[in-house]
Design an enzyme around this catalytic site. Structure first.
Site, PDB file in Angstrom:
ATOM      1  N   PHE A   1      -4.938 -29.717  17.887  1.00  0.00           N
ATOM      2  CA  PHE A   1      -5.325 -30.944  17.171  1.00  0.00           C
ATOM      3  C   PHE A   1      -6.416 -31.726  17.907  1.00  0.00           C
ATOM      4  CE2 PHE A   1      -2.542 -31.726  13.484  1.00  0.00           C
ATOM      5  CZ  PHE A   1      -1.847 -30.528  13.533  1.00  0.00           C
ATOM      6  N   ARG A   2      -6.451 -31.594  19.234  1.00  0.00           N
ATOM      7  CA  ARG A   2      -7.481 -32.325  19.990  1.00  0.00           C
ATOM      8  C   ARG A   2      -8.866 -31.823  19.625  1.00  0.00           C
ATOM      9  NH1 ARG A   2      -3.918 -31.457  25.264  1.00  0.00           N
ATOM     10  NH2 ARG A   2      -3.596 -29.564  24.080  1.00  0.00           N
TER      11      ARG A   2
ATOM     12  N   ARG B   1      18.602 -19.978  25.818  1.00  0.00           N
ATOM     13  CA  ARG B   1      18.085 -20.272  24.486  1.00  0.00           C
ATOM     14  C   ARG B   1      18.135 -18.974  23.682  1.00  0.00           C
ATOM     15  NH1 ARG B   1      12.193 -20.163  22.207  1.00  0.00           N
ATOM     16  NH2 ARG B   1      12.797 -20.617  20.085  1.00  0.00           N
TER      17      ARG B   1
ATOM     18  N   ASN C   1      14.926 -19.201  29.079  1.00  0.00           N
ATOM     19  CA  ASN C   1      14.335 -18.998  27.753  1.00  0.00           C
ATOM     20  C   ASN C   1      13.484 -17.724  27.823  1.00  0.00           C
ATOM     21  OD1 ASN C   1      12.990 -19.072  25.352  1.00  0.00           O
ATOM     22  ND2 ASN C   1      12.201 -21.164  25.578  1.00  0.00           N
TER      23      ASN C   1
HETATM   24  P1  AMP Z   1       3.889 -28.263  21.474  1.00  0.00           P
HETATM   25  O1  AMP Z   1       3.954 -27.041  20.605  1.00  0.00           O
HETATM   26  O2  AMP Z   1       4.965 -29.247  21.172  1.00  0.00           O
HETATM   27  O3  AMP Z   1       3.784 -27.943  22.934  1.00  0.00           O
HETATM   28  O4  AMP Z   1       2.522 -29.013  21.084  1.00  0.00           O
HETATM   29  C1  AMP Z   1       1.283 -28.477  21.464  1.00  0.00           C
HETATM   30  C2  AMP Z   1       0.196 -29.115  20.638  1.00  0.00           C
HETATM   31  O5  AMP Z   1       0.180 -30.535  20.807  1.00  0.00           O
HETATM   32  C3  AMP Z   1      -1.217 -28.697  21.035  1.00  0.00           C
HETATM   33  O6  AMP Z   1      -1.605 -27.487  20.446  1.00  0.00           O
HETATM   34  C4  AMP Z   1      -2.054 -29.843  20.524  1.00  0.00           C
HETATM   35  O7  AMP Z   1      -2.440 -29.565  19.195  1.00  0.00           O
HETATM   36  C5  AMP Z   1      -1.108 -31.024  20.478  1.00  0.00           C
HETATM   37  N1  AMP Z   1      -1.503 -32.092  21.410  1.00  0.00           N
HETATM   38  C6  AMP Z   1      -1.223 -32.203  22.704  1.00  0.00           C
HETATM   39  N2  AMP Z   1      -1.785 -33.329  23.210  1.00  0.00           N
HETATM   40  C7  AMP Z   1      -2.443 -33.939  22.212  1.00  0.00           C
HETATM   41  C8  AMP Z   1      -3.222 -35.140  22.079  1.00  0.00           C
HETATM   42  N3  AMP Z   1      -3.437 -35.958  23.108  1.00  0.00           N
HETATM   43  N4  AMP Z   1      -3.742 -35.424  20.861  1.00  0.00           N
HETATM   44  C9  AMP Z   1      -3.536 -34.608  19.816  1.00  0.00           C
HETATM   45  N5  AMP Z   1      -2.805 -33.480  19.873  1.00  0.00           N
HETATM   46  C10 AMP Z   1      -2.255 -33.148  21.043  1.00  0.00           C
END
Ligand code: AMP
Length: 402
Positions: free
Chosen positions: A284-285, A91, A7
Site C-alpha cells: 500500500f505504501r 499455529r 509457525n
Molecule cells: P501484514 O500482512 O499485516 O504484515 O501487512 C503488511 C502490509 O502492510 C504491507 O504490504 C503494506 O501494504 C502495509 N503497510 C505497512 N506499513 C504501512 C504504512 N505505513 N502505510 C501503508 N501501508 C502499510
C-alpha cells in the site's frame, strides 16, 4: 512458565519464546530455505543484535534442532535447559469443523488435522511436520494446536453454507471457514479490555487489513460472519488476492486465455488484488505514493479496496443490528491513517465518527474515535504469537480456553 511458539511454513519456520509470568517476549527468529540450498536461521534475543547462521538444514527436524541450539546458546540463548520450556504452541492453518478452540494435541487430534489436509494442502502438512519434529526433539513437552479457523466456528449455517449442491459440503466439506481467527480473537479480547467491558457485552467488527485481509463480525463474543471463506481468497481485495469475484469469470478467463486451473489459481492468489488493479505493487505504501503522483490505476486500486471494506462493514452492521466498536489491525489497519479515514468517511449518521487528530498515529494501541462517537473506533496492533502463547499456557495450566 516459558512457551515456545512455532509457525511452520513449507520451507520456513518462525518462532518466539515468551515468558508467561508477564507475557514478555524473550526472543524471536526465522528459519528460511529449509530443504533448499542456503538454509539460514536468524535469531534475535530481545535487546541484542540479530545473529545469523547459514548451515544446511535438510528438513524441519534439523531446523528445529538449530532453533533449540539458538535457544540454549551461551550468548544469544534465553534458557539454560529445554526443561524450562513448559509447552509448545503450534499455529495450524486449518482445523475444519473439528475444533472451535485450541487443544492439547493428542494422536487423535493429529489424525483429525491430517484429514483437513485437502482443505489446506500447502499449510497443514508443513504445520504438522513442525509438530512431529518438536515431539521427537522435545519428548514429554506438551504440544498445543492453535487454529486459524477455530474462532470462526461459531458462525451460523446461513453464514457458512454456499448456494451450490449441498452434497459438496457433505462429501468434501466445501463451506466457508474463515481465517486470521487468532488475530481477530486477540483484538476482540483487547478491545473489550480497553473499553472496560467483556466481549459478551459488545458487537464488534474487526478489520484485519494486511497483505491478507479479512473482516469479522463478532456478536457478543461469537463470530457470526467473516469475509474469508473456503480458502483465504474470498472477501476483501488484498495485496495480491482478488477477494470476491463473479465465479463465472474463472471459466471465462480459463477458456479465453487457455489457462490451466493451476495458472488461474496462481493469478487469483498472487497476481490480483491491489497489485492486479494498479500494476505497481502489492504494498500500500508504493501504491499510495504513485496515487499521490496522479497515477489513476493506483488510485483506483485504493478506491476498490476501500469500497469492498465498506461494503462488508455495512453488511455486518445490519447482520448484528448495530455495532458498538470497530477495530483496525494488521499492517495497513495499524499503520495507514488514510485507509482508516476513508473507511469511516461519511458514516457519522451511523454513529461512527473518527477523530482525525487521534487517528494521526501508527501502530499504537488507542481509541481513535471522537468522544461523541456512539461507536468506539480502536487501533490495536495484533499479536498472533502472544495469542498462541496465551492459549497454550492456559491449556497446559488447566485454566482452559474459550
Ligand atoms: P501484514 O500482512 O499485516 O504484515 O501487512 C503488511 C502490509 O502492510 C504491507 O504490504 C503494506 O501494504 C502495509 N503497510 C505497512 N506499513 C504501512 C504504512 N505505513 N502505510 C501503508 N501501508 C502499510
Amino acid at each position: 512458565m516459558k512457551v515456545l511458539v512455532i509457525n511452520c511454513g513449507s520451507s520456513s519456520l518462525k518462532y518466539q519464546v515468551l515468558d508467561m509470568t508477564d507475557e514478555s517476549l524473550l526472543c524471536k527468529g526465522l528459519v528460511e530455505r529449509i530443504g533448499i540450498d542456503g538454509s539460514v536461521i536468524t535469531h534475535e534475543k530481545i535487546g541484542m543484535d540479530k545473529f545469523k547462521l547459514e548451515t544446511p538444514m535438510k528438513n524441519h527436524k534439523e531446523a528445529i534442532g538449530h532453533v533449540i541450539d539458538a535457544l540454549l546458546d551461551a550468548n544469544h540463548g534465553v534458557i539454560k535447559s529445554m526443561d524450562e520450556i513448559g509447552a509448545v504452541g503450534h499455529r495450524v492453518a486449518h482445523a475444519g469443523e473439528y475444533y472451535n478452540k485450541s487443544v492439547l494435541l493428542t494422536p487423535k487430534d493429529i489424525e483429525n488435522l491430517e484429514k483437513c489436509i485437502p482443505l489446506a494442502p500447502l499449510h497443514n502438512p508443513a504445520n504438522l511436520t513442525g509438530v512431529a519434529a518438536c515431539q521427537e526433539l522435545m519428548p514429554g513437552t506438551p504440544m498445543v494446536g492453535v487454529f486459524d479457523t477455530a474462532f470462526h466456528q461459531t458462525m451460523p449455517p446461513e453464514s457458512y453454507i454456499y448456494a451450490i449442491p449441498y452434497e459438496y459440503y457433505e462429501k468434501y466439506g466445501v463451506r466457508r471457514y474463515g481465517f486470521h481467527g487468532t488475530s481477530h480473537k486477540f483484538v476482540v479480547a483487547k478491545a473489550a479490555e480497553m473499553l472496560g467491558k467483556k466481549p459478551e457485552d459488545l458487537r464488534i467488527i474487526t478489520c484485519h487489513l494486511g497483505n491478507g485481509a479479512s473482516l469479522a463480525a463478532v456478536d457478543h463474543g461469537k463470530v457470526v460472519d467473516t469475509t474469508m471463506g473456503f480458502t483465504p481468497l474470498e472477501g476483501l481485495v488484498m495485496g495480491t488476492r482478488s477477494g470476491d469475484i463473479d465465479p463465472a469469470i474463472v471459466t471465462f478467463i480459463e477458456k479465453t486465455e487457455k489457462l490451466s486451473a493451476e495458472e488461474l489459481d496462481n493469478i487469483l492468489n498472487k497476481k490480483s488484488g491491489v497489485l492486479g488493479i494498479s500494476g505497481i505493487s502489492s504494498d500500500f505504501r508504493d501504491i499510495e505514493a504513485e496515487a499521490e503522483k496522479g497515477n489513476k490505476r493506483a488510485q483506483l486500486a485504493l478506491d476498490v479496496f476501500i469500497h469492498r471494506v465498506r461494503h462488508y462493514l455495512g453488511a455486518y452492521i445490519v447482520e448484528m443490528g448495530g455495532v458498538d466498536c470497530i477495530v483496525f489491525t494488521a499492517g495497513v489497519g495499524e499503520n495507514d491513517k488514510a485507509t482508516r479515514i476513508n473507511v469511516c468517511k461519511g458514516l457519522e449518521e451511523l454513529g461512527i465518527e473518527l477523530c482525525e487528530k487521534r487517528n494521526d498515529v501508527r501502530g499504537e494501541e488507542r481509541v481513535i474515535s471522537t468522544d461523541e462517537s456512539k461507536v468506539k473506533i480502536l487501533l490495536i496492533p495484533t499479536n498472533e504469537e502472544l495469542m498462541i502463547a496465551r492459549d497454550t499456557f492456559n491449556i497446559v495450566t488447566g485454566k482452559g480456553v474459550k
